[in-house]
Design a protein around this motif. Structure first.
Motif: not given
Length: 472
Positions: A423-438
């Motif tokens: 779950g953490l790795y999935a959330v991190l990938y989303i954070l890296l993809s959505l820089e504006a909402f990280s």
């Protein structure tokens, strides 16, 4: 004494050691365990910081490799011109001291009048290419420029203070600027009123970068001069134009799918799709904040023709779709999040579940989490960021899940650790993809984790000790 005789003594020593370890564990309060977890986490900041340095070192090495790939091809190119430079005679006064007296002298000097075109229409076709060396790559391009410009004396030429009779129109120069002339093609073509001009190297007879042509501008006294030009050049990474005309119109098209538009002027119209990009610019001299006519010392206009640092430009960067080093660097900044959540889960099993977790076991699992970022960097340089992320996260999640099964004594508890990491790795990938909402996503995640921990530990006496087991 035989081994059989020593066996009771050895058994007694083992029982004492186990009793000491059990008593030591019982002496550790939940607060002390939390403190120990924080100490181990802080110790892991050293290898985590080393990973940041490794990313920086690899990025620097990549930039050096990129420069070696593009060496001799041509740098980031900046175009300027054409401008018409006309020498004229002027009187200059100076005051000198002779025999103790101030003497004013008047000397005749040669200065330059720079005339920008009334209209300049250019089109640029950019053909990009990705060149590789080992695991490194660089974006280079070939560009074809075609354009037309019209030169004419403004009606208020007299306001410049230059007498047309002092102009040497027969020795005028038509100047084109190019920041890195090494990339200039073999056969540029320039014609004035249909007559081909012989080109010379340099930004003018007084120096500079680019090319120029001597031209007889006597026709300017009666009518405008129309100039047509075509030339090719090579460059890498970016392309820019320094507009100088009263009305500059620049159309650019390329098959590159990820441009970045920057500089002092942005395109009025642009389109980016899977076939490339198209952009059109229109800039007037009022937006530039300068007149079409300027005067100065001989050679002063060479820097302008070559596109100096103070010149306003419209630029296009041919960027890579994914900068893996910046992505890995951003991912590494979330290393504390991985370590914190994993350690928090182990601490809950220790404090609430009664499973003893030693400092060494915290350290080993933390080291595996730090190793994830090293694997991510190493694989990303070879197979790309997304594939490397999946491979590295699967390897570390599997390793820590298997190890936690032995530490926690249960595959069910280990599955919780594995699910947490996935779950953490999935959330991190989303954070890296959505820089504006990280920041927003990260803040909500931390709030949810804190709320969960506060709820789970609401009845824990952090200063109390675990009850000692009753004697059998």
């Amino acid at each position: 004494m035989t081994f059989t005789a020593l066996r009771p003594h050895i058994s007694s020593l083992n029982d004492r050691e186990n009793d000491i370890m059990l008593r030591f564990d019982n002496e550790r309060t939940p607060g002390f365990k939390l403190f120990l977890t924080i100490v181990v986490g802080l110790a892991l900041t050293i290898p985590l910081f080393s990973v940041w340095l490794l990313v920086y070192d690899r990025q620097t090495q990549s930039e050096q490799a990129t420069r070696s790939i593009t060496e001799g091809w041509g740098g980031a190119q900046a175009m300027a011109g054409p401008v018409l430079v006309i020498p004229y005679r002027a009187n200059a006064t100076e005051t000198v001291v002779q025999n103790g007296q101030s003497v004013t002298r008047t000397n005749q000097v040669t200065r330059e009048l720079t005339l920008a075109p009334e209209v300049s229409v250019l089109s640029t076709k950019v053909n990009p290419e990705v060149r590789k060396r080992s695991i490194y790559e660089a974006v280079v391009y070939d560009a074809l420029v075609k354009g037309d410009a019209r030169f004419a004396f403004p009606p208020d030429l007299g306001r410049t203070g230059v007498d047309p009779a002092t102009m040497d129109l027969g020795r005028a120069e038509l100047r084109f600027g190019l920041s890195d002339p090494r990339g200039l093609g073999a056969n540029p073509r320039v014609a004035a009123d249909g007559r081909p001009l012989r080109l010379q190297p340099g930004g003018g007879s007084s120096g500079g970068r680019g090319f120029f042509a001597w031209i007889d501008a006597s026709a300017l006294s009666g009518k405008p001069i129309a100039v047509h030009f075509e030339y090719e050049f090579r460059g890498n990474a970016s392309l820019s134009l320094a507009p100088q005309a009263g009305d500059t119109r620049w159309a650019v098209n390329s098959s590159w799918q990820s441009p970045s538009f920057g500089g002092d002027f942005l395109p009025g119209n642009r389109a980016v799709d899977d076939k490339g990009f198209r952009a059109t610019y229109q800039v007037g001299n009022l937006a530039l904040g300068r007149s079409l006519v300027s005067t100065g010392e001989r050679g002063a206009s060479a820097a302008t023709a070559a596109g100096g640092d103070s010149v306003q430009t419209a630029s296009i960067n041919l960027i890579q779709p994914v900068d893996l080093y910046s992505q890995v660097n951003r991912a590494t900044k979330y290393g504390f999040l991985f370590i914190g959540f994993t350690f928090l889960a182990l601490l809950m099993f220790d404090v609430i579940g009664g499973v003893r977790v030693s400092a060494v076991e915290y350290l080993l699992m933390g080291a595996a989490l730090v190793l994830f970022f090293v694997l991510l960097l190493a694989f990303a340089e070879v197979i790309g960021f997304t594939s490397a992320y999946i491979l590295a996260s699967a390897a570390i999640a599997g390793l820590n899940t298997a190890y936690s099964a032995a530490v926690l004594g249960s595959w069910r508890r280990a599955a919780f650790i594995g699910g947490l990491l996935v779950g953490l790795y999935a959330v991190l990938y989303i954070l890296l993809s959505l820089e504006a909402f990280s920041l927003l996503i990260g803040s909500l995640l931390l709030f949810a984790a804190l709320a969960g921990v506060m709820y789970a530990t609401r009845r824990i006496d952090w200063g109390g000790r675990r009850d000692e087991p009753e004697a059998a």
